[in-house]
Design an enzyme around this catalytic site. Sequence first.
Site, PDB file in Angstrom:
ATOM      1  N   ARG A 147      43.259  40.237  41.818  1.00 26.00           N
ATOM      2  CA  ARG A 147      41.976  40.840  42.165  1.00 26.00           C
ATOM      3  C   ARG A 147      42.177  42.348  42.257  1.00 26.00           C
ATOM      4  O   ARG A 147      43.271  42.823  42.573  1.00 26.00           O
ATOM      5  CB  ARG A 147      41.472  40.308  43.502  1.00 26.00           C
ATOM      6  N   LYS A 172      41.993  37.796  49.846  1.00 27.63           N
ATOM      7  CA  LYS A 172      40.598  37.461  50.138  1.00 27.63           C
ATOM      8  C   LYS A 172      40.485  36.443  51.265  1.00 27.63           C
ATOM      9  O   LYS A 172      39.560  36.498  52.074  1.00 27.63           O
ATOM     10  CB  LYS A 172      39.938  36.912  48.861  1.00 27.63           C
ATOM     11  N   HIS A 248      36.865  42.626  36.989  1.00 25.63           N
ATOM     12  CA  HIS A 248      37.147  41.267  37.453  1.00 25.63           C
ATOM     13  C   HIS A 248      37.223  40.275  36.298  1.00 25.63           C
ATOM     14  O   HIS A 248      37.846  39.214  36.424  1.00 25.63           O
ATOM     15  CB  HIS A 248      36.083  40.822  38.457  1.00 25.63           C
ATOM     16  N   ARG A 251      40.615  38.990  35.218  1.00 24.50           N
ATOM     17  CA  ARG A 251      41.147  37.843  35.960  1.00 24.50           C
ATOM     18  C   ARG A 251      40.706  36.543  35.297  1.00 24.50           C
ATOM     19  O   ARG A 251      41.482  35.598  35.178  1.00 24.50           O
ATOM     20  CB  ARG A 251      40.657  37.929  37.407  1.00 24.50           C
ATOM     21  N   HIS A 282      43.632  31.039  45.171  1.00 24.01           N
ATOM     22  CA  HIS A 282      42.439  30.275  45.524  1.00 24.01           C
ATOM     23  C   HIS A 282      42.763  29.233  46.582  1.00 24.01           C
ATOM     24  O   HIS A 282      43.855  28.663  46.598  1.00 24.01           O
ATOM     25  CB  HIS A 282      41.866  29.576  44.288  1.00 24.01           C
ATOM     26  N   TYR A 291      36.723  29.895  36.539  1.00 20.83           N
ATOM     27  CA  TYR A 291      37.296  30.860  35.617  1.00 20.83           C
ATOM     28  C   TYR A 291      37.561  30.255  34.244  1.00 20.83           C
ATOM     29  O   TYR A 291      37.819  30.978  33.291  1.00 20.83           O
ATOM     30  CB  TYR A 291      38.616  31.405  36.172  1.00 20.83           C
TER      31      TYR A 291
END
Length: 314
Positions: A147, A172, A248, A251, A282, A291
């Site tokens: 990120r 995150k 982003h 990613r 994640h 994704y």
Amino acid sequence: MSTFRQAVQEYIEMRRGLGFKLRETERGLIDFAAFLEANDTPHITTELALAWAQRPSRAQPSHWATRLGYVRVFARYRAAADPRTQIPPSGLLPFRPKRARPYLYSKEDIQRLLSAALEMPCRYTRCKLRPWTYYCLFGLLSVSGLRLGEARNLKLADVDFDAAVLTIRGTKFGKSRLVPMHASTCAVLRDYLKRRRQHCAAQAASPYLFTSQLGNRLDVGDIHRTFYALSRQIGLRGATDSHGPRLHDMRHVFATNTLVRWYEAEQDPERLLPILSTYLGHVHVADTQWYLTGSPELMKEAMRRLERRWEDRT
């Protein structure tokens, strides 16, 4: 402090202990507590939750739904201590968020972006490192799946060249993880640090890996402005476009390319997906699956494997 406000603080502290940051949630629930106090109500009701969530009246429905979501989750927690608590049912303020369609960068796109970064003009001696800073930052994002915030927050102590590993901290979801580096990535970062020592010898050493010409951690606004300018310069965005490829999206491309390589190597993507999920930081595998949508290469490989399965059965 009122009992309700105290309950909000205890809830936030409990969730943060699980790794959630909840900055916006905390601000929202503190404001909701003040709203209940103004209405002389010490417990949550669905009516007041809706009234608070739909403020201001000119806001977008997505904003209202988010605010009601703060209250709904907190109400589930609060109901254990206060049986008068009403938990607002889901669907009262329905809103389906529309995710931005990711741009699938090609290798040529990345190469042109990095070349443009190196060609950025330097008016002053102290900013000669700037092209190399953005060359390395954008390059790292394209090959690592990090990120932007994770790359921006990297410190020198987080880079282990001997082990070829990056330590990603304060992510995150508040969890740290290790990300391996390719030998070529190590070489580029070593060269960047050498140039940084040369250009910033007179400044106090910053603990951060990527720094501005003043020696501070890169400003996130400057990062985006630089990326937008370079994107327009190389034709990824139109001169007046307000939307287009994002940082982003790199990613997303990293994740899809990883899955394509697994397909091509005849490996089982479903079995390996949790590994990719952990690598990306994640919490849930379902977050990683997002994704992996919208890639023609993935669709081609998936169809190829499906056709082979049918051939094996006939």
